[in-house]
Each structure stands twice: as C-alpha cells, then as structure tokens.
Scaffold this active site. Structure first.
Site, PDB file in Angstrom:
ATOM      1  N   LEU A  33       0.860  -1.272   0.246  1.00 50.20           N
ATOM      2  CA  LEU A  33       0.012   0.183  -0.043  1.00 50.20           C
ATOM      3  C   LEU A  33       0.768   1.236  -0.048  1.00 50.20           C
ATOM      4  O   LEU A  33       1.860   1.293   0.550  1.00 50.20           O
ATOM      5  CB  LEU A  33      -0.837  -0.069   1.147  1.00 50.20           C
ATOM      6  CG  LEU A  33      -1.857  -1.136   1.134  1.00 50.20           C
ATOM      7  CD1 LEU A  33      -2.606  -1.126   2.689  1.00 50.20           C
ATOM      8  CD2 LEU A  33      -2.621  -1.456   0.169  1.00 50.20           C
ATOM      9  N   GLY A  36      -1.787   6.388  -2.443  1.00 48.91           N
ATOM     10  CA  GLY A  36      -3.007   6.214  -3.220  1.00 48.91           C
ATOM     11  C   GLY A  36      -4.080   5.423  -2.708  1.00 48.91           C
ATOM     12  O   GLY A  36      -5.221   5.562  -2.733  1.00 48.91           O
ATOM     13  N   HIS A  37      -3.647   4.244  -2.321  1.00 46.67           N
ATOM     14  CA  HIS A  37      -4.633   3.298  -1.441  1.00 46.67           C
ATOM     15  C   HIS A  37      -5.071   3.792  -0.282  1.00 46.67           C
ATOM     16  O   HIS A  37      -6.401   3.848  -0.008  1.00 46.67           O
ATOM     17  CB  HIS A  37      -3.675   2.081  -1.202  1.00 46.67           C
ATOM     18  CG  HIS A  37      -3.333   1.359  -2.269  1.00 46.67           C
ATOM     19  ND1 HIS A  37      -2.029   1.193  -2.481  1.00 46.67           N
ATOM     20  CD2 HIS A  37      -3.848   0.403  -3.096  1.00 46.67           C
ATOM     21  CE1 HIS A  37      -1.772   0.313  -3.633  1.00 46.67           C
ATOM     22  NE2 HIS A  37      -2.778  -0.101  -3.762  1.00 46.67           N
ATOM     23  N   GLN A  61      -5.712 -12.424 -12.759  1.00 48.73           N
ATOM     24  CA  GLN A  61      -5.425 -11.407 -13.549  1.00 48.73           C
ATOM     25  C   GLN A  61      -3.816 -10.981 -14.330  1.00 48.73           C
ATOM     26  O   GLN A  61      -3.608 -10.080 -14.670  1.00 48.73           O
ATOM     27  CB  GLN A  61      -5.860  -9.962 -12.987  1.00 48.73           C
ATOM     28  CG  GLN A  61      -4.969  -9.588 -11.670  1.00 48.73           C
ATOM     29  CD  GLN A  61      -5.650  -8.368 -10.953  1.00 48.73           C
ATOM     30  OE1 GLN A  61      -6.570  -8.583 -10.219  1.00 48.73           O
ATOM     31  NE2 GLN A  61      -5.202  -7.381 -10.942  1.00 48.73           N
ATOM     32  N   ASP A 152      -6.307   3.395 -12.706  1.00 55.81           N
ATOM     33  CA  ASP A 152      -6.798   2.157 -13.514  1.00 55.81           C
ATOM     34  C   ASP A 152      -8.119   2.425 -14.099  1.00 55.81           C
ATOM     35  O   ASP A 152      -8.966   1.965 -13.678  1.00 55.81           O
ATOM     36  CB  ASP A 152      -6.729   1.091 -12.505  1.00 55.81           C
ATOM     37  CG  ASP A 152      -5.377   0.643 -11.833  1.00 55.81           C
ATOM     38  OD1 ASP A 152      -4.554   0.146 -12.565  1.00 55.81           O
ATOM     39  OD2 ASP A 152      -5.181   0.774 -10.737  1.00 55.81           O
TER      40      ASP A 152
END
Length: 282
Positions: A33, A36-37, A61, A152
């Site tokens: 982390l 941003g998290h 993924q 994302d």
C-alpha cells in the site's frame, strides 16, 4: 483493526455491522500500500460507517509471463498503514480460499466492450480476472460502496459496467489518482524503478498533459498520437499504447466527443506503467 483470512470470519463481522444498521465501505487492493491506496480508505470513510479492505494478489489477472511471483508483499507495513487510516477490517484470503477448485475450474465474469483494447489488448485475460475477483469479493463483503483509484481508468469502467449489468446494489466511487511531486502516478510497480528510471517515468504524465493541451486546437488525433508516442519513446521509455477515447464507452474518440480520456501505458526499466488523463472540451 481486525484481520481475518477466511470467509466465515469476514461474514460474521460484516453481518454484525449490518444488524446495527451500519453502512459498509470496501477497498479491494493487492497490497504493498501507498498513499494512493490510503486515499481510497479516506474517501470510503466519507460514505460509510465501517470500512473493509482486502489484500489479495489475484493470480487470475496475471498472464503467464507477468510479474506475480515478484509482486511486492508487505503485509505488516500494510496493516500499520490501514490502522493509521482507521480501517476497521482487513480481509487477507489465500488463492485456495478464493479459487478452491483452481483457476481452470473457476466460474468467471467477462465484461464486454469496455474490456476490449488498451490494457485488455496488452494483457489478454486480465480484465476477466479483475471482474471475476471483484465480483466474488463484492459477494463476500456485500458493501454499500466501494472505492477504486482512477489510475486504473479502464478497470473502473469494467467494474462499473459489471455492477450495472449484474444489478449489484453497490455504489462504485472513483477516486482521483494520487501522484508523486514529480507528477508520476503512484503505483506499487514504481518500486521496480531506480532513481534514474523514476526521473524518466515522469515523461509519461508530461506527454499526456502535452497531448491534452493540443486537443482543443488540433483535430488530427492520429497525428497527435504519433507525436505523443515519439515523445515517450525518445525519453527512454517504450510505448505500449497511447489513445484518445470517449470517457465512458472507451471507444476511439471522434471530433464530436467532448468528454475524453487519454489512456497510456509504457515500459520503463522492469516496470510497465499506466496512467490516464481526463479532458473536457468546450
């Protein structure tokens, strides 16, 4: 903060909150982390009474030649950051818990249209893995709201479409990209960069800002994108893709579109970096 690793424990805690009439927020992550998290946790607090985070490096993924084996795992540090951000519950399942039958026998979720192109083209099967694991985590946590970072961008459109198409009663909240002082989008993959590569990587966001500045006065998007790719490559990175798309559908932008997004990915050293920039034309 309580940390649980199995489904029964997770549901026991969340069900107790539900019985109290509390709203539940959710922030799914793959760990390692950064600020941003944590901004996602902070945003979730604005919309919910209790916050669940998950840390799960999702094998579905990752492609065969991608970096899942080297993906940084920093659980102790992550827990400290989540405690400081007043997260209430951390869910840390193993692949065996999420995919008890193995990947090859797992029911999957495929989101059409918005999964096509961009990272969907560069990483075949990636968004099937994202949609499947997020769908399963949503089913396990059953949150009222869930927060995702706009870095994302295509992923958010995939998840929003899945939630809409499958009639999930979840509000998906997009949170602005957190950036280094240099403008580089924060990412766990930035850990792969040395200092010189970090200085080079800034050219990705700089090129997108240059491209955005040209859109209002230039209508030859193909020529602009050719120049943008040349700028990225000349900086020492290798362009994976850079495109101008409609901000919601992700279809290639036309001259009639006003809400646009620039989507880009490039290789810098060992890292594949992605970024985006939304643009509103008059």
């Amino acid at each position: 903060m309580q940390t649980v690793c199995n489904i029964e424990q997770l549901r026991t805690v969340v069900n107790a909150w539900r019985q109290q009439g509390l709203r539940v927020g959710f922030v799914p992550t793959m760990g390692n982390l950064h600020a941003g998290h944590i901004s996602l946790i902070e945003e979730a607090h604005k919309h919910a009474d209790k916050i669940v985070a998950s840390i799960f490096v999702n094998p579905m993924q990752f492609g065969a030649n991608e970096d899942i084996g080297n993906y940084p795992r920093t659980l102790s540090d992550d827990q400290e950051k989540l405690v400081a951000a007043n997260c209430d519950l951390l869910f840390t399942p193993t692949p065996e818990i999420i995919y008890p039958k193995g990947l090859e026998n797992q029911t999957f979720v495929e989101v059409p249209d918005v999964s096509v192109g961009y990272c969907g083209e560069s990483r075949p099967g990636h968004f099937r893995g994202v949609a499947t694991v997020v769908c399963k985590l949503f089913n396990l946590v059953q949150p009222d709201i869930a927060c995702f970072g706009l870095k994302d961008y295509q992923q958010i459109q995939v998840i929003k479409t899945m939630v809409e198409d499958l009639s999930m009663p979840i509000d998906v909240i997009a949170v602005e990209t957190k950036r280094e002082a240099s403008g580089l989008a924060m990412s766990s993959r930035n850990n792969y960069l040395n200092d010189a590569e970090k200085a080079t990587a800034v050219n990705l966001s700089q090129t997108m800002r240059w491209l955005a500045s040209q859109l209002a006065s230039h209508n030859d998007y193909d020529k602009l994108l050719q120049q943008a790719r040349a700028k990225i490559d000349a900086s020492g990175m290798k362009t994976d893709y850079i495109h101008i798309a409609h901000a919601r559908t992700l279809e290639p932008a036309t001259q009639n579109d006003k809400s646009l997004v620039i989507l880009a990915a490039a290789h810098c050293g060992k890292a594949r970096l992605i970024d985006n920039l939304q643009v509103e034309l008059d």
